[in-house]
Design an enzyme around this catalytic site. Structure first.
Site, mmCIF file in Angstrom:
data_model
loop_
_atom_site.group_PDB
_atom_site.id
_atom_site.type_symbol
_atom_site.label_atom_id
_atom_site.label_comp_id
_atom_site.label_asym_id
_atom_site.label_seq_id
_atom_site.Cartn_x
_atom_site.Cartn_y
_atom_site.Cartn_z
ATOM 1 N N SER A 43 0.846 -1.187 0.000
ATOM 2 C CA SER A 43 0.000 0.000 0.000
ATOM 3 C C SER A 43 0.881 1.237 0.000
ATOM 4 O O SER A 43 1.983 1.232 0.571
ATOM 5 C CB SER A 43 -0.891 0.022 1.248
ATOM 6 N N TYR B 272 -1.837 -0.139 10.143
ATOM 7 C CA TYR B 272 -1.959 -0.721 8.805
ATOM 8 C C TYR B 272 -0.762 -0.316 7.943
ATOM 9 O O TYR B 272 -0.157 -1.147 7.264
ATOM 10 C CB TYR B 272 -3.266 -0.247 8.165
#
Length: 248
Positions: A143, A157
């Site tokens: 990501s 995250y």
């Protein structure tokens, strides 16, 4: 013989788009899912309706025994493994680090990091030419959060995806002479259901103007980047990253 690809977390979003595109490119596909058997079945149905081969296999990425069972099912059904897309991942509600408890952190790391290591380990054991395999390709879905940090929202995250980036570099160098290439795709703001998990289903609309292209990306656009790493054009790419982020 037809090549086989495992896509984890493939019942929706980026995973589903990747599984469908992989089948279009000639792969037999194992569609992994955690809970939504109906959605996974729909993905398999779309693949089969187009003349492809696919199976749906339930496995919770937080449970190593289920991961091992998943790979055993692939062995029994297909007899080989040529590609792995580590797509499964979770995030939790938007929160500052100051308010995160250790249970949340463990949940994030178990799925987003430990499971990715475990799946890579099992895939390498089947693909490695050193162990009698035919070689293969692993693509980790990271990501842009790994680079941006996601302050005030998902620092945990982001940190987990930073670990995935480091794994990608290290494993790529570790198995390069065993016929295995390992790369990663870093999506940016993509319009998928994952934002609802963070408590803001409309997040893409809110942040799209921070993206140079002024829109969120699609799951299909990320899938196309993932599948590029499985082509002959990417034969000299390992330990590489492809950002699909609209310039963000």
């Amino acid at each position: 013989m037809q090549k086989v690809m495992l896509v984890t977390g493939a019942s929706r979003g980026i995973g589903a788009a990747t599984a469908i595109l992989a089948a279009q490119r000639g792969y037999a596909v194992c569609v992994n899912y955690k809970e939504n058997a109906s959605a996974a079945g729909e993905v398999v149905g779309r693949i089969e309706a187009a003349g492809g081969r696919a199976i749906a296999v339930r496995a919770d990425m937080a449970d190593e025994s289920q991961i091992l069972s998943l790979f055993s099912t692939i062995d029994e059904h297909f007899g080989r493994l040529d590609g792995l897309v580590n797509n499964a991942g979770i995030l939790e509600r938007q929160m500052r680090v100051r308010d995160m408890d250790s249970a949340r952190l463990r949940r994030i790391l178990e799925v987003n990091v430990v499971a990715v290591f475990t799946c890579c380990r099992e895939a390498v054991g089947r693909m490695s030419t050193r162990e009698g395999g035919q070689g293969g390709v692993i693509v980790n879905v990271s990501s842009m959060a790994a680079r941006l940090g996601s302050p005030g929202e998902y620092v945990d995250y982001a940190a987990s995806k930073g670990a995935v980036d480091t794994l990608t570099i290290g494993l790529a160098r570790e198995v390069a002479d065993e016929g295995i290439r390992v790369n990663a795709v870093r999506p940016g703001v993509i319009d998928t259901e994952i934002h609802a998990s963070g408590g803001e289903p409309g997040r893409v609309e809110r942040v799209k103007n921070s993206v140079p292209l002024r829109r969120g990306g699609t799951a299909g656009e990320v899938a196309g980047a993932i599948l590029w790493f499985f082509t002959s054009e990417a034969a000299y790419s390992t330990g590489a990253f492809l950002d699909v982020s609209g310039g963000r």
